[in-house]
Design a protein around this motif. Sequence first.
Motif, PDB file in Angstrom:
ATOM      1  N   VAL A 299       0.832  -1.205   0.000  1.00  0.00           N
ATOM      2  CA  VAL A 299       0.000   0.000   0.000  1.00  0.00           C
ATOM      3  C   VAL A 299       0.868   1.258   0.000  1.00  0.00           C
ATOM      4  N   MET A 300       1.865   1.289   0.872  1.00  0.00           N
ATOM      5  CA  MET A 300       2.727   2.472   0.942  1.00  0.00           C
ATOM      6  C   MET A 300       3.422   2.745  -0.389  1.00  0.00           C
ATOM      7  N   ARG A 301       3.995   1.708  -0.988  1.00  0.00           N
ATOM      8  CA  ARG A 301       4.751   1.913  -2.221  1.00  0.00           C
ATOM      9  C   ARG A 301       3.846   2.397  -3.352  1.00  0.00           C
ATOM     10  N   ALA A 302       2.661   1.800  -3.479  1.00  0.00           N
ATOM     11  CA  ALA A 302       1.757   2.239  -4.537  1.00  0.00           C
ATOM     12  C   ALA A 302       1.383   3.702  -4.370  1.00  0.00           C
ATOM     13  N   LEU A 303       1.118   4.121  -3.146  1.00  0.00           N
ATOM     14  CA  LEU A 303       0.758   5.520  -2.903  1.00  0.00           C
ATOM     15  C   LEU A 303       1.916   6.453  -3.212  1.00  0.00           C
ATOM     16  N   LEU A 304       3.103   6.136  -2.696  1.00  0.00           N
ATOM     17  CA  LEU A 304       4.245   7.040  -2.834  1.00  0.00           C
ATOM     18  C   LEU A 304       4.809   7.077  -4.250  1.00  0.00           C
ATOM     19  N   GLU A 305       4.746   5.965  -4.960  1.00  0.00           N
ATOM     20  CA  GLU A 305       5.386   5.895  -6.270  1.00  0.00           C
ATOM     21  C   GLU A 305       4.411   6.024  -7.430  1.00  0.00           C
ATOM     22  N   GLU A 306       3.182   5.534  -7.263  1.00  0.00           N
ATOM     23  CA  GLU A 306       2.231   5.543  -8.370  1.00  0.00           C
ATOM     24  C   GLU A 306       1.098   6.540  -8.162  1.00  0.00           C
ATOM     25  N   GLY A 307       0.884   6.975  -6.927  1.00  0.00           N
ATOM     26  CA  GLY A 307      -0.149   7.965  -6.662  1.00  0.00           C
ATOM     27  C   GLY A 307      -1.544   7.394  -6.510  1.00  0.00           C
TER      28      GLY A 307
END
Length: 320
Positions: free
Chosen positions: A122-130
């Motif tokens: 969840v964190m990576r998708a938010l931070l990298e993909e928006g």
Amino acid sequence: MTTYSFLAPIAPHRPEQLLPYAALAQWSEAHRMWQGQAVVNDPFQDFTHAAACGFRVPTGTGVTLMPLRHPYQAAIQAHSLAVASGHPVVAGFGPGSAAFQHSVLGAPYRSQLGAVREYVTVMRALLEEGEVDHVGEYFTCRSQFAVLPRPPVEIGLGVLRPRMARLAGEVADTAITWLTPAPYVRDVVVPALAEGAAAAGRPTPRTVVIVPLALAADDRDPVELAALSNTSHTMLPHYADMLRRSGIETSIENPRGNAEALLAGRAFLYGDKAELGARLQEFAAAGADEIVLNVTGVHMRYGERASLRELELLLGAVAR
């Protein structure tokens, strides 16, 4: 090249208590200032306060506990700190002990690794993909996140044992160890990280080791310093298991014996500057990319001035 950083050896009750350490990070040879989980002030807020006071330095959390915040909130805090400080942030997380999970969530995670994997996803998708559309057993998040200019944010995982190290190799940017002797880092942590990274077809994460230590002096008792710094950790089952795997036996009935074992097994380092420099080089040779000096025992026994001076001396000796 291995870099040297330090852990702020204090859990501040007021954010201004962190400022002397932020100042040290700004003008010393330190690569980054770290802070562990606090039970009063939040480390992300403490670091942001320091940045607002003019001490804008690279920071890391090693590690904050997942049950205390949803991964969406974790992404917001990591992003906000990177923007406020103007420097890279290592946002390190871990599930904490099963007892802590039970006290906060009502029950421990059924699968520690499963919960961690979902958290990072969840964190990576938010931070990298928006944006993220994740419905899991532990975390659900269907939302967007503004992708705005900011310094890099690394997602770190607290790593003690092989299975978590393999998972970190698969999903994390940084693996963060605590109280792990150099041979254990070399023989267990680093190979498991590489194995997980290879399975996922990605680069091996950086290895960050947080090392408790103290300079020797005639009026100091190394066992006392080791106990002050680490007794609470040696009482937790996951730390006891890691230490046992590294050849260090501990017992919940014998805190002083645990401290003696940490010293004998070089999980806690004690000696003059030359001796500590040599022992820290063992971590570099073991594969550590960043070594974090932890003088919490000194701070708890002798106070702020002593811990600041200790860090200044150590950084001057090793961070060149």
